[in-house]
Design an enzyme around this catalytic site. Structure first.
Site, short mmCIF file in Angstrom:
data_model
loop_
_atom_site.label_atom_id
_atom_site.label_comp_id
_atom_site.label_asym_id
_atom_site.label_seq_id
_atom_site.Cartn_x
_atom_site.Cartn_y
_atom_site.Cartn_z
N LYS A 1 116.79 46.73 61.65
CA LYS A 1 116.40 47.84 60.96
C LYS A 1 116.20 48.86 61.64
CE LYS A 1 113.08 47.66 56.76
NZ LYS A 1 112.07 47.22 56.36
C1 E4P Z 1 111.27 48.24 53.26
O1 E4P Z 1 111.84 47.64 53.85
C2 E4P Z 1 109.67 48.30 53.52
O2 E4P Z 1 109.34 47.34 54.17
C3 E4P Z 1 108.87 48.45 52.41
O3 E4P Z 1 109.43 48.31 51.11
C4 E4P Z 1 107.69 49.46 52.35
O4 E4P Z 1 106.89 49.63 51.32
P1 E4P Z 1 105.36 50.13 51.27
O5 E4P Z 1 105.73 51.61 50.80
O6 E4P Z 1 104.80 49.39 50.09
O7 E4P Z 1 104.81 49.96 52.68
#
Ligand code: E4P
EC number: 2.2.1.2
Length: 214
Positions: A83
């Site tokens: 990522k």
């Molecule tokens: C995506 O891969 C992220 O880990 C995640 O969806 C972020 O979400 P949040 O806005 O609830 O932190």
């Protein structure tokens, strides 16, 4: 539609996996911090639970550092997806890793153009954050619709992971739009299974069952 679980909590991952709902896992540095455990140790444990793509995020901000981190992370398991942040350096690293046959997930996407750039760089997955856009009074789901149209217009293979999901309506709309994947917190997965009429129906059936002669 595929469901990924958005957590680094292995207990939640095990429980959701037992429900047959988990096609993959996404983590991020905040979720890892919340787990209170070492990064590599948690990721390794997750790979033993779920047989699907497991996103592990790099924290370097420049290309070489990202590649160095990715090189170590992919040694953990073949299902690891790297990522990377949606920055010029992140795009450069996406291109390098794609060239090496390593899967990537470009994260922190907030516009359709960012998604287009990530797809052009060769990303396996793009992660637009709908909840965080809703939080600032923009319609997060609108960018999912636009990304779907753009990817279909030009035949991009990158899969859309709808991220930052806050509620079941996000999942419903993502499914209607035709997003490939939703990455969902465990609490929202459980909410998806709920309906008051289901609970009332079970209660009534059990009450009536008591009246059946034994
Ligand atoms: C995506 O891969 C992220 O880990 C995640 O969806 C972020 O979400 P949040 O806005 O609830 O932190």
């Amino acid at each position: 539609m595929k469901f990924f679980i958005d957590t680094a909590d292995v207990k939640e991952i095990r429980e959701a996996n037992e429900l047959g709902l988990v096609d993959g896992v996404t983590t991020n540095p905040s979720l890892i911090a919340k787990s209170g455990r070492r990064f590599e140790e948690v990721i390794k444990e997750i790979t033993g639970i779920v047989d699907g793509p497991i996103s592990a995020e790099v924290v370097s901000l420049e290309h070489d550092g990202m590649i160095a981190e990715a090189t170590e992370l992919v040694k953990i398991h073949p299902n690891i997806v790297i990522k990377l942040p949606m920055t010029p350096e992140g795009l450069k690293a996406t291109k390098t890793l794609t060239g090496k046959g390593i899967k990537t997930n470009v994260t922190l996407i907030f516009t359709p153009m960012q998604a287009l750039l990530a797809a052009k760089a060769g990303a396996t997955y793009v992660s637009p954050f709908v909840g965080r856009l809703d939080d600032i009074s923009q319609d997060g789901m609108q960018i999912i619709e636009e990304i779907r149209t753009i990817f279909d217009n030009f035949g991009f293979d990158a899969e859309i992971i709808v991220a930052s999901i806050r509620n079941p309506v996000h999942v419903l709309n993502a499914a209607l739009i035709g997003a490939d994947i939703c990455t969902i917190p465990y609490s929202v997965m459980l909410q998806l299974s709920k309906h008051p009429l289901t609970d009332a129906g079970i209660k009534k059936f059990l009450e009536d069952w008591e009246k059946v002669p034994k």
